[in-house]
Design a protein around this motif. Sequence first.
Motif, PDB file in Angstrom:
ATOM      1  N   MET A   1      -7.395  -0.295  -6.619  1.00 50.76           N
ATOM      2  CA  MET A   1      -7.448  -0.372  -5.341  1.00 50.76           C
ATOM      3  C   MET A   1      -8.521   1.396  -5.657  1.00 50.76           C
ATOM      4  O   MET A   1      -9.027   1.874  -6.264  1.00 50.76           O
TER       5      MET A   1
ATOM      6  N   GLU B   1       1.109  -1.083   0.387  1.00 54.52           N
ATOM      7  CA  GLU B   1      -0.140   0.052   0.096  1.00 54.52           C
ATOM      8  C   GLU B   1       0.880   1.236  -0.154  1.00 54.52           C
ATOM      9  O   GLU B   1       0.496   1.676   0.858  1.00 54.52           O
TER      10      GLU B   1
ATOM     11  N   ILE C   1      -8.683  -6.511  -0.166  1.00 53.83           N
ATOM     12  CA  ILE C   1      -7.633  -6.215   0.717  1.00 53.83           C
ATOM     13  C   ILE C   1      -8.072  -5.352   1.030  1.00 53.83           C
ATOM     14  O   ILE C   1      -8.445  -3.749   0.623  1.00 53.83           O
TER      15      ILE C   1
ATOM     16  N   TYR D   1      -7.915  -3.469  -3.929  1.00 60.44           N
ATOM     17  CA  TYR D   1      -7.888  -3.172  -2.123  1.00 60.44           C
ATOM     18  C   TYR D   1      -8.499  -1.658  -2.257  1.00 60.44           C
ATOM     19  O   TYR D   1      -8.739  -0.713  -2.893  1.00 60.44           O
TER      20      TYR D   1
ATOM     21  N   HIS E   1      -9.177   1.058   0.178  1.00 57.59           N
ATOM     22  CA  HIS E   1      -8.746   1.824   0.550  1.00 57.59           C
ATOM     23  C   HIS E   1      -9.529   3.124   0.926  1.00 57.59           C
ATOM     24  O   HIS E   1     -10.799   3.672   0.433  1.00 57.59           O
TER      25      HIS E   1
END
Length: 338
Positions: free
Chosen positions: A143, A9, A234, A173, A175
């Motif tokens: 992401m 990340e 994730i 991912y 975020h």
Amino acid sequence: MIKKIITIEEHFTLREISKRVIDFNTKQIGGNSSANGIQKELMALVLPTPDDIEDVGERRIKFMDESGIDMQLLSYGGSSPQNVADIALAIELCKEANNELADFIKQRPARFGGFAVLPVMDVNAACEELERAVNELGLRGAMISGTCNGRFFDEPAFFPIFSKAEVLGVPIYMHPAIIPKAIAEHYYQSENWPAVAGAMFASAGYGWHLDSGIGILRLIASAIFDKLPDLKIISGHWGELVPFFLNRLDDQLGKTLQLDRKISDYYRSNIYITPSGLFSESQLQFAISEVGADQIIYSGDYPFLIDKRTKSFLENASISNEAKEKIAYKNAEKLLRL
Ligand code: CA
């Protein structure tokens, strides 16, 4: 001695693209309200210097070498084009950002990999871009930052993005990012503390982590993993507060959902968590005991956090060598096919 360190990340931004995003958004919301002033004050506290975040060359390599990091997986940081309301512009800027990221990686393929940014408001375009990013640019997944302008991604309209990720065999991912204004005001602002503290409380101080964790739980609750059993997600910051509550979620929320498996089962098989630079041994120990070392991948959140203990923290942790190697690189290599 850990053989290598891969962190997943790690952020970069592109000056020209971020400028076009900011210019567009400023035009949308209008000029100099006091809210903008507070946002600026907050950004001054949380944003890295342009030199750190825009560099994908010597400066970053130096940090990586000094911190024992062999490889960083890069993703677009603040002012990402993901949610730009002009959809044609969002598509154009996301493609440009992904192309530039692929160029950075081509220059140093042993040191960098990347996650694509997707124009999520146009789901078809987002699916096409994910496919292009993976198959043509060699990126390892995507992401997604926060919500789609307030819409959570369990909404059925977004399902094709996750379905595409599963078909391509790449993770998404999730975020954190800025949360909707009404929620920020209700939960995090008060006359008992300064407005900038309210803005911090609502974002990096706590609020957007909770929001991101809820986003993951909403995906699980929507039964997405019954439909897409091989989908991998994730979640940073040690799982954005969720692992701490898995037992309660199973016992209470689980009773009311119509899912094939327990909430914690999905969490322990379809979700990977990363520290995002929160190098706390108690959180590491807890994460291993609650979700297992197979579901943890390493990350530093460079350059929002610049912490040279990346390798030494893991090396010095009181966990098994097997767990260290899995967290340091083995899980990332397997999930991201590095
Ligand atoms: Ca981050």
